[in-house]
Design a protein around this motif. Structure first.
Motif, PDB file in Angstrom:
ATOM      1  N   ILE A 259       0.796  -1.278  -0.218  1.00 42.04           N
ATOM      2  CA  ILE A 259      -0.196  -0.164  -0.039  1.00 42.04           C
ATOM      3  C   ILE A 259       0.974   1.098  -0.447  1.00 42.04           C
ATOM      4  N   ASN A 260       1.779   1.155   0.817  1.00 43.64           N
ATOM      5  CA  ASN A 260       3.067   2.750   1.246  1.00 43.64           C
ATOM      6  C   ASN A 260       3.574   2.536  -0.213  1.00 43.64           C
ATOM      7  N   ALA A 261       3.537   1.587  -1.398  1.00 45.62           N
ATOM      8  CA  ALA A 261       4.705   1.793  -2.208  1.00 45.62           C
ATOM      9  C   ALA A 261       4.124   2.476  -3.616  1.00 45.62           C
ATOM     10  N   GLN A 262       1.990   1.874  -3.305  1.00 43.25           N
ATOM     11  CA  GLN A 262       2.102   1.780  -4.822  1.00 43.25           C
ATOM     12  C   GLN A 262       1.333   3.245  -4.243  1.00 43.25           C
ATOM     13  N   MET A 263       1.045   3.858  -3.007  1.00 44.02           N
ATOM     14  CA  MET A 263       0.096   4.759  -2.884  1.00 44.02           C
ATOM     15  C   MET A 263       2.289   6.239  -3.254  1.00 44.02           C
ATOM     16  N   ASP A 264       3.277   6.172  -2.473  1.00 42.33           N
ATOM     17  CA  ASP A 264       3.940   6.919  -3.157  1.00 42.33           C
ATOM     18  C   ASP A 264       3.948   7.198  -5.077  1.00 42.33           C
ATOM     19  N   GLU A 265       4.106   5.589  -5.608  1.00 47.90           N
ATOM     20  CA  GLU A 265       4.291   6.278  -6.587  1.00 47.90           C
ATOM     21  C   GLU A 265       2.928   6.741  -7.499  1.00 47.90           C
ATOM     22  N   TYR A 266       2.062   6.262  -7.352  1.00 46.00           N
ATOM     23  CA  TYR A 266       0.566   7.237  -7.264  1.00 46.00           C
ATOM     24  C   TYR A 266       0.972   8.552  -6.852  1.00 46.00           C
ATOM     25  N   VAL A 267       1.410   8.886  -6.110  1.00 45.62           N
ATOM     26  CA  VAL A 267       1.295  10.525  -5.638  1.00 45.62           C
ATOM     27  C   VAL A 267       2.904  11.179  -6.448  1.00 45.62           C
ATOM     28  N   GLU A 268       3.874  10.373  -6.750  1.00 47.28           N
ATOM     29  CA  GLU A 268       4.787  11.251  -7.244  1.00 47.28           C
ATOM     30  C   GLU A 268       4.394  11.769  -8.936  1.00 47.28           C
ATOM     31  N   ILE A 269       3.110  10.267  -9.877  1.00 49.15           N
ATOM     32  CA  ILE A 269       2.957  11.268 -10.638  1.00 49.15           C
ATOM     33  C   ILE A 269       1.905  11.904 -10.758  1.00 49.15           C
ATOM     34  N   GLU A 270       0.730  11.999  -9.752  1.00 47.80           N
ATOM     35  CA  GLU A 270      -0.124  12.811 -10.064  1.00 47.80           C
ATOM     36  C   GLU A 270       0.800  14.167  -9.402  1.00 47.80           C
ATOM     37  N   ASN A 271       2.087  14.272  -9.266  1.00 47.30           N
ATOM     38  CA  ASN A 271       3.458  15.724  -8.497  1.00 47.30           C
ATOM     39  C   ASN A 271       3.069  16.155  -9.388  1.00 47.30           C
ATOM     40  N   GLU A 272       4.056  15.214 -10.053  1.00 41.18           N
ATOM     41  CA  GLU A 272       4.184  15.672 -11.764  1.00 41.18           C
ATOM     42  C   GLU A 272       3.601  15.991 -12.787  1.00 41.18           C
ATOM     43  N   LEU A 273       2.051  15.263 -12.624  1.00 41.50           N
ATOM     44  CA  LEU A 273       0.647  16.709 -13.037  1.00 41.50           C
ATOM     45  C   LEU A 273      -0.053  17.387 -12.687  1.00 41.50           C
ATOM     46  N   PHE A 274       0.859  17.914 -11.249  1.00 40.37           N
ATOM     47  CA  PHE A 274       0.578  18.783 -10.434  1.00 40.37           C
ATOM     48  C   PHE A 274       1.158  20.237 -11.043  1.00 40.37           C
ATOM     49  N   LYS A 275       2.073  19.612 -11.259  1.00 44.44           N
ATOM     50  CA  LYS A 275       3.853  20.495 -11.802  1.00 44.44           C
ATOM     51  C   LYS A 275       3.317  20.840 -12.726  1.00 44.44           C
TER      52      LYS A 275
END
Length: 772
Positions: A566-582
């Motif tokens: 769960i932690n690893a998947q959450m990190d990956e989704y957050v990383e991708i969403e953060n790139e889209l946010f930027k």
């Protein structure tokens, strides 16, 4: 002797008479000319004394005028003044004060950026092999900044003096802050490493009390760590270890850690106290409550499994003959009801012999239920039932009776079997049926398809078990505690950190971070739950040194594996969403304010400057040629010498792709902003697309509507259609499937501010105009 001849003289009353003209004689009186209070020399001396006052007044006037003039200047006028390092005025004090105001204004506006440049160096002490390496990094950054400032400010002596004075003050302050931050971060980094080592030791089975004692001795020996800091880290790390073990379902280990922390004596009789002790006690209470709740959930879950399996056994015993699959199901029920039962023991062996020799199906069911009663309440092979077995039986006994009553009305003939075609048709529809009806049993599916009372085919039973294989995740602490708000908060933290790092960018002003986070969290939460169920079904974990299916793993191993997943998947989704946010917010400055519905013609000019080619004629005021004319005089770069630029459109000078590639690398390396700007405006990236061009745009303060970014239309179409568009679509619809290479492509997209189809279309439209 007296004479009557008279001589005419010019009388000056200010002249000093050196001696009386008449000498006094005895018996006579003399009248002597009075000494004057001033003369020519004294007048001159007094005049000289007044010069500093006059000059000081003039200087004060010049200084005040300089301050007033500077305060009324626009940003454009200040920029122009910065570009001109000649003396502004011959008024006393004017130029010195004006240059001081210019330099002071620059440092006021850029101090935050300067501070950020240096404090970034202190953020990660692990990046340096020693303190000397950090000092070297500070020195190199200082020299780079000094070089940039010298290039920017020019050679005006008064400006250089002001730069040295203000720069020295700012640099001393910033470097002092940076060094202090580095030392603090270095200590914290070391403490975190020691804390992680403590956690690893305890998880590997070390005695918590022994491990804690060794840990405290180590951190107290570190420079800069006093008893107060050591105690604070002791509380933080033992709390974190205990909480992690609790979340993984390792309640006994968690209690040992927290109890060891509560019992630890820093010196004789001195244990943790106050708020820290209360916090640790609260964690211990939470562990005990969690253990009780988990035990209750496990008991209830096992009882449910016993009821389901036992009901299936009942139907199988109703058939004319008992198959091996039915025998195995019965053994599973016995093991669930009494975990330590000896399946090869006398009681169990006698039961199966009797069962197999009994032909009456109803008698078999009675025999089976009687043996369940002994397992759950009586004594088997001299061993009485445990409280756990009694609890499971009590929770399941009513279901045993209900099943027996139900089976009394079912004839053996009605469950003699189904045809192969019927079994095949049921199997095709079984997965959807059990998924849509999670509480339905295989027998209920048979009844729903008008096969009420028929024996459950092996194929149908397997599909039922497959659908319910992941039911156990409802008992996993990490899955139980997971909510959509967790995703929202993670996104908000990540978006907030990105916005803080880029707070000078106008796209990050007044952001609604909670709104941005909430808008994406629902979709991510759904995807995350799907991922968890997929992992819970097909995941492989290591247990006792072997790779096994997560379904077959021990609960503690299973809980930890799913928590980590769960932690690893959450990190990956957050990383991708953060790139889209930027991409949505970071480089809004690359785009002008023209709406996306505006005409392309409106988008390819900036402040009225036409993008026209160089034709060899003199530069026209307001044109790009005029804008960069001064920057390409006396340059060491051949490609931007004004004489070569004029030859460009006549075909008399054409730089090679390698020349442009080398030029861009040199501009970046040497921080040559003016040369970089000139190269971008004149040539763009006609030698081929460069992923670093977004950073170049930012550095030169240019927009995508001012610089050609692709070699030709073929390269443009290939990158937009075959690389960027598919990655952008996948990032929006299926981010979990992005490869590492596609994630790098996404970073390039977001560096240009591209986050959706609208911004990609705008980017493509503007760039296509350069390639007509």
């Amino acid at each position: 002797m007296a004479t009557d001849n008279r001589v005419q003289v010019s009388y000056d009353p200010s002249e000093i008479t050196l001696a009386p003209t008449v000498q006094q004689t005895r018996g006579s009186g003399t009248v002597v000319q009075a000494m004057p209070q001033t003369n020519q020399a004294l007048n001159f001396a007094r005049a000289l004394n007044q010069v500093p006052q006059i000059l000081g007044a003039a200087k004060n006037i010049g200084q005040k005028q300089a301050v007033e003039d500077f305060s009324q200047m626009t940003e454009a006028e200040k920029k122009a003044a910065m570009a001109d390092d000649k003396k502004i005025s011959r008024w006393l004090g004017y130029d010195k004060t004006f240059q001081e105001e210019l330099v002071k204004d620059h440092f006021v506006r850029t101090k935050g950026d300067i501070t950020q440049r240096f404090t970034n160096l202190a953020a990660n002490p692990a990046a340096y092999g020693s303190d000397a390496e950090f000092d070297t990094a500070i020195t190199e950054e200082k020299q780079a900044l000094i070089g940039e400032l010298q290039e920017k400010f020019g050679n005006n002596p008064n400006r250089v003096m002001a730069l040295n004075a203000f720069g020295d003050k700012i640099m001393t302050e910033v470097i002092g802050q940076t060094t202090e931050m580095y030392e603090t971060n270095k200590i914290n980094y070391t403490l975190d490493i020691k804390g992680s080592h403590l956690a690893d030791e305890i998880k590997d089975g070390a005695d918590p009390t022994v491990a804690i004692k060794s840990y405290l001795e180590e951190i107290k020996s570190l420079d800069g760590v006093d008893n107060k800091l050591a105690k604070a880290n002791f509380v933080v790390h033992t709390s974190a270890i205990g909480t992690e073990l609790k979340n993984n379902g390792q309640y006994a280990e968690a209690k040992k850690v927290i109890q060891a922390a509560l019992d630890y004596e820093f010196y004789k009789g001195a244990k943790i106290s106050g708020k820290d002790r209360q916090d640790l006690s609260n964690i211990l209470d939470a562990i005990e409550r969690g253990q009780e709740a988990d035990t209750e959930r496990k008991t209830s879950s096992i009882a449910t499994e016993v009821r389901r399996a036992s009901e299936n056994v009942g139907y199988s015993l109703k058939r004319k003959e008992i198959k091996d699959a039915s025998i195995n199901q019965i053994k599973d029920v016995f093991t669930l009801l009494r975990p330590n039962i000896d399946l090869e023991g006398e009681s169990v062996s006698t039961f199966f012999e009797t069962l197999k020799s009994t032909e009456d199906p109803q008698a078999r069911i009675s025999l089976y239920n009687d043996f369940l009663l002994e397992l759950g309440q009586g004594t088997i092979d001299g061993k009485p039932a445990s409280d756990f077995s009694k609890e499971i039986f009590n929770l399941s006994s009513q279901n045993f009776l209900d099943t027996q009553i139900k089976l009394n009305s079912v004839t053996p003939e009605s469950i003699s079997g189904l045809s192969d075609s019927q079994v095949k048709n049921l199997s095709v529809q079984a997965y959807d049926f059990f998924t849509a009806n999670p509480n339905a049993l295989p027998e209920q599916m048979l009844a729903a398809y008008n096969f009420d009372g028929a024996s459950v085919p092996v194929e149908l039973q397997k599909i039922y078990e497959e659908v319910h294989a992941t039911d156990y995740i409802a008992e996993v602490p990490a899955f139980q505690s997971l909510s959509e708000s967790d995703v929202t908060n993670r996104l908000k933290l990540s978006f907030g950190a990105t916005a803080k790092l880029n707070r000078t960018q106008k796209g990050f002003r007044d952001l609604n971070l909670m709104g941005e986070s909430s808008a994406r969290s629902n979709s991510i939460f759904s995807l995350l739950q799907e991922d968890i169920r997929e992992f819970a079904r097909n995941g492989i974990v290591k247990q006792d040194g072997k790779d096994i299916s997560i379904i077959d793993a021990d609960p503690a191993v299973r809980n930890k594996a799913i928590g980590d997943f769960i932690n690893a998947q959450m990190d990956e989704y957050v990383e991708i969403e953060n790139e889209l946010f930027k991409g949505r917010n970071l480089l809004v400055g690359l785009y002008d304010e023209t709406p996306l519905t505006g005409s392309v013609a409106d988008l390819v000019t900036d402040e009225g400057i036409p993008l026209v080619p160089f034709d060899g004629s003199d530069a026209v005021e307001g044109s790009i040629e005029k804008e960069i004319e001064e920057t390409v005089d006396d340059t060491k770069y051949e490609h931007i010498k004004y004489s070569n630029v004029k030859k460009l459109n006549k075909g008399q000078y054409i730089p090679t792709p390698q020349t442009l590639t080398d030029a861009y690398e040199s501009h970046r390396k040497n921080s040559e902003t003016d040369e970089l700007t000139a190269t971008m405006l004149i040539y763009g990236y006609r030698h081929g697309f460069d992923p670093k061009s977004a950073d170049d745009l930012k550095r030169s303060n240019l927009g995508i509507n001012e610089v050609r970014l692709f070699r030709d239309r073929e390269e443009f179409v290939n990158i937009i259609n075959n690389q960027w568009s598919p990655v952008l679509s996948k990032a929006s619809n299926d981010p979990d499937s992005l490869t590492d290479e596609e994630k790098e492509t996404l970073k390039i997209l977001t560096s240009f501010g591209i986050s959706n189809d609208a911004t990609l279309q705008y980017f493509a439209t503007v760039q296509a105009d350069f390639l007509q």
